[in-house]
Design a protein around this motif. Structure first.
Motif, PDB file in Angstrom:
ATOM      1  N   LEU A   1      69.559 108.039  96.205  1.00 49.49           N
ATOM      2  CA  LEU A   1      70.960 107.874  95.842  1.00 49.49           C
ATOM      3  C   LEU A   1      71.339 108.835  94.720  1.00 49.49           C
ATOM      4  O   LEU A   1      72.375 109.511  94.781  1.00 49.49           O
ATOM      5  CB  LEU A   1      71.203 106.427  95.401  1.00 49.49           C
ATOM      6  CG  LEU A   1      72.614 106.060  94.932  1.00 49.49           C
ATOM      7  CD1 LEU A   1      73.622 106.253  96.038  1.00 49.49           C
ATOM      8  CD2 LEU A   1      72.636 104.610  94.428  1.00 49.49           C
ATOM      9  N   ARG A   2      70.508 108.912  93.706  1.00 53.37           N
ATOM     10  CA  ARG A   2      70.792 109.807  92.582  1.00 53.37           C
ATOM     11  C   ARG A   2      70.830 111.263  93.033  1.00 53.37           C
ATOM     12  O   ARG A   2      71.685 112.045  92.587  1.00 53.37           O
ATOM     13  CB  ARG A   2      69.747 109.621  91.483  1.00 53.37           C
ATOM     14  CG  ARG A   2      70.006 110.483  90.249  1.00 53.37           C
ATOM     15  CD  ARG A   2      69.249 109.994  89.049  1.00 53.37           C
ATOM     16  NE  ARG A   2      67.819 109.973  89.257  1.00 53.37           N
ATOM     17  CZ  ARG A   2      66.945 109.508  88.359  1.00 53.37           C
ATOM     18  NH1 ARG A   2      67.381 108.995  87.210  1.00 53.37           N
ATOM     19  NH2 ARG A   2      65.655 109.516  88.603  1.00 53.37           N
ATOM     20  N   LYS A   3      69.905 111.636  93.914  1.00 49.77           N
ATOM     21  CA  LYS A   3      69.878 113.015  94.431  1.00 49.77           C
ATOM     22  C   LYS A   3      71.182 113.360  95.147  1.00 49.77           C
ATOM     23  O   LYS A   3      71.748 114.432  94.960  1.00 49.77           O
ATOM     24  CB  LYS A   3      68.698 113.198  95.378  1.00 49.77           C
ATOM     25  CG  LYS A   3      68.495 114.611  95.868  1.00 49.77           C
ATOM     26  CD  LYS A   3      67.396 114.691  96.922  1.00 49.77           C
ATOM     27  CE  LYS A   3      66.067 114.188  96.385  1.00 49.77           C
ATOM     28  NZ  LYS A   3      64.989 114.331  97.385  1.00 49.77           N
ATOM     29  N   GLU A   4      71.675 112.417  95.953  1.00 47.86           N
ATOM     30  CA  GLU A   4      72.916 112.675  96.691  1.00 47.86           C
ATOM     31  C   GLU A   4      74.111 112.760  95.760  1.00 47.86           C
ATOM     32  O   GLU A   4      74.989 113.620  95.943  1.00 47.86           O
ATOM     33  CB  GLU A   4      73.136 111.576  97.730  1.00 47.86           C
ATOM     34  CG  GLU A   4      74.338 111.822  98.612  1.00 47.86           C
ATOM     35  CD  GLU A   4      74.415 110.890  99.804  1.00 47.86           C
ATOM     36  OE1 GLU A   4      75.543 110.631 100.281  1.00 47.86           O
ATOM     37  OE2 GLU A   4      73.358 110.414 100.256  1.00 47.86           O
ATOM     38  N   VAL A   5      74.156 111.895  94.751  1.00 45.47           N
ATOM     39  CA  VAL A   5      75.266 111.932  93.799  1.00 45.47           C
ATOM     40  C   VAL A   5      75.261 113.236  93.007  1.00 45.47           C
ATOM     41  O   VAL A   5      76.296 113.869  92.802  1.00 45.47           O
ATOM     42  CB  VAL A   5      75.199 110.726  92.830  1.00 45.47           C
ATOM     43  CG1 VAL A   5      76.196 110.866  91.698  1.00 45.47           C
ATOM     44  CG2 VAL A   5      75.449 109.431  93.599  1.00 45.47           C
TER      45      VAL A   5
ATOM     46  N   ASP B   1      79.126 109.783 107.263  1.00 46.61           N
ATOM     47  CA  ASP B   1      79.826 110.489 106.181  1.00 46.61           C
ATOM     48  C   ASP B   1      80.621 109.555 105.283  1.00 46.61           C
ATOM     49  O   ASP B   1      81.141 109.988 104.249  1.00 46.61           O
ATOM     50  CB  ASP B   1      80.759 111.556 106.760  1.00 46.61           C
ATOM     51  CG  ASP B   1      79.984 112.697 107.413  1.00 46.61           C
ATOM     52  OD1 ASP B   1      78.787 112.870 107.088  1.00 46.61           O
ATOM     53  OD2 ASP B   1      80.571 113.405 108.256  1.00 46.61           O
ATOM     54  N   SER B   2      80.714 108.279 105.663  1.00 46.59           N
ATOM     55  CA  SER B   2      81.475 107.326 104.842  1.00 46.59           C
ATOM     56  C   SER B   2      80.562 106.495 103.946  1.00 46.59           C
ATOM     57  O   SER B   2      81.030 105.611 103.232  1.00 46.59           O
ATOM     58  CB  SER B   2      82.280 106.384 105.750  1.00 46.59           C
ATOM     59  OG  SER B   2      81.421 105.460 106.403  1.00 46.59           O
ATOM     60  N   LEU B   3      79.253 106.792 103.991  1.00 45.81           N
ATOM     61  CA  LEU B   3      78.278 106.030 103.225  1.00 45.81           C
ATOM     62  C   LEU B   3      77.625 106.885 102.154  1.00 45.81           C
ATOM     63  O   LEU B   3      77.626 108.112 102.234  1.00 45.81           O
ATOM     64  CB  LEU B   3      77.202 105.477 104.156  1.00 45.81           C
ATOM     65  CG  LEU B   3      77.686 104.576 105.297  1.00 45.81           C
ATOM     66  CD1 LEU B   3      76.544 104.267 106.241  1.00 45.81           C
ATOM     67  CD2 LEU B   3      78.311 103.291 104.763  1.00 45.81           C
ATOM     68  N   LEU B   4      77.058 106.226 101.166  1.00 38.42           N
ATOM     69  CA  LEU B   4      76.353 106.915 100.085  1.00 38.42           C
ATOM     70  C   LEU B   4      74.863 106.648 100.234  1.00 38.42           C
ATOM     71  O   LEU B   4      74.400 105.538  99.989  1.00 38.42           O
ATOM     72  CB  LEU B   4      76.864 106.408  98.735  1.00 38.42           C
ATOM     73  CG  LEU B   4      76.614 107.297  97.496  1.00 38.42           C
ATOM     74  CD1 LEU B   4      77.113 108.725  97.716  1.00 38.42           C
ATOM     75  CD2 LEU B   4      77.277 106.690  96.278  1.00 38.42           C
ATOM     76  N   SER B   5      74.134 107.675 100.676  1.00 40.21           N
ATOM     77  CA  SER B   5      72.709 107.525 100.970  1.00 40.21           C
ATOM     78  C   SER B   5      72.491 106.335 101.895  1.00 40.21           C
ATOM     79  O   SER B   5      71.609 105.505 101.676  1.00 40.21           O
ATOM     80  CB  SER B   5      71.922 107.347  99.662  1.00 40.21           C
ATOM     81  OG  SER B   5      70.580 107.694  99.810  1.00 40.21           O
ATOM     82  N   GLY B   6      73.318 106.291 102.941  1.00 42.95           N
ATOM     83  CA  GLY B   6      73.341 105.150 103.831  1.00 42.95           C
ATOM     84  C   GLY B   6      72.029 104.880 104.548  1.00 42.95           C
ATOM     85  O   GLY B   6      71.586 103.737 104.635  1.00 42.95           O
ATOM     86  N   PHE B   7      71.391 105.938 105.069  1.00 41.12           N
ATOM     87  CA  PHE B   7      70.132 105.743 105.788  1.00 41.12           C
ATOM     88  C   PHE B   7      69.073 105.139 104.873  1.00 41.12           C
ATOM     89  O   PHE B   7      68.347 104.226 105.254  1.00 41.12           O
ATOM     90  CB  PHE B   7      69.621 107.079 106.350  1.00 41.12           C
ATOM     91  CG  PHE B   7      68.293 106.970 107.044  1.00 41.12           C
ATOM     92  CD1 PHE B   7      68.213 106.535 108.360  1.00 41.12           C
ATOM     93  CD2 PHE B   7      67.113 107.283 106.377  1.00 41.12           C
ATOM     94  CE1 PHE B   7      66.978 106.407 109.000  1.00 41.12           C
ATOM     95  CE2 PHE B   7      65.879 107.160 107.002  1.00 41.12           C
ATOM     96  CZ  PHE B   7      65.818 106.723 108.317  1.00 41.12           C
TER      97      PHE B   7
END
Length: 219
Positions: free
Chosen positions: A211-215, A95-101
């Motif tokens: 990444l864009r999808k998550e943002v 939960d502390s990462l942005l599209s971490g996987f």
């Protein structure tokens, strides 16, 4: 426009799209924290991979310095993340990462792609390992150069109060060293570099769209 299109996909990513997405990320302290924390994780993985793959008595000053600088970059990005959001996580939890996987997958797929390409080469194991290290680093540094330059410009424009200019300078130095070593050690340097660059672009495109999808979901 960033060229070097993935041969398996018609999707592309322009520098304008990267700028737009990073601007959105920087505008949110929570997203910005996660972005910086993800960069910290990637730099940490880079340092760990160097230590894991480059062992024995033949280690050069360049390799040792590179590993130490990647570790320092990881610590610096973590410090910046906590400056942006002091209450942010001290760890690399999901939960502390942005599209971490997807970010880690990008790195791992590139590493595996380069490693597999050398399997049929009749080179000593240590030489293969060193060339893989050089090529993966080269591809990562080329990508970092593009993304970090855009990101640092946004930081200046938005007057965020943090800078990554020092990291950019060191990454440029790493790239110069990788190129110098590869030109000297690999007669197939130009052809291999182009092959790996195309593969890296495909992996990056996939990461960027995740990444864009998550943002966008966040907003």
């Amino acid at each position: 426009m960033i060229k070097n299109a993935d041969t398996k996909s018609n999707q592309t990513v322009s520098s304008e799209e990267i700028d737009s997405l990073l601007t959105s990320i920087v505008s949110s302290p929570e997203l910005h924290f996660k972005w910086l924390n993800t960069l910290s994780l990637l730099e940490h993985i880079g340092a760990r991979k160097i230590h894991t793959s480059q062992t024995g008595t033949g280690l050069s000053e360049m390799v040792l310095r590179h590993a130490s600088e990647e570790a320092r970059h990881a610590a610096y990005f973590k410090k910046l993340a906590l400056k942006v959001l002091p209450e942010g996580s001290k760890t690399f939890g999901k939960d502390s990462l942005l599209s971490g996987f997807s970010a880690v997958s990008y790195f791992q797929k590139l590493d595996l792609c380069v490693e597999r390409s050398f399997k049929s080469d009749s080179l000593p194991k240590a030489t293969k390992s060193f060339l893989c290290y050089l090529y993966v680093t080269k591809m990562i540094e080329e990508r970092a150069g593009l993304v970090y330059e855009i990101y640092d410009q946004i930081l200046d424009e938005q007057k965020i109060g943090i800078s990554i200019k020092g990291i950019i300078k060191e990454e440029e130095s790493h790239l110069t060293e990788m190129d110098s070593n590869l030109e000297e050690l690999d007669p197939k340097f130009q052809a291999r570099a182009e092959e790996f660059r195309k593969a890296e672009y495909g992996f990056f495109v996939k990461y960027f769209h995740n990444l864009r999808k998550e943002v966008f979901q966040y907003s």
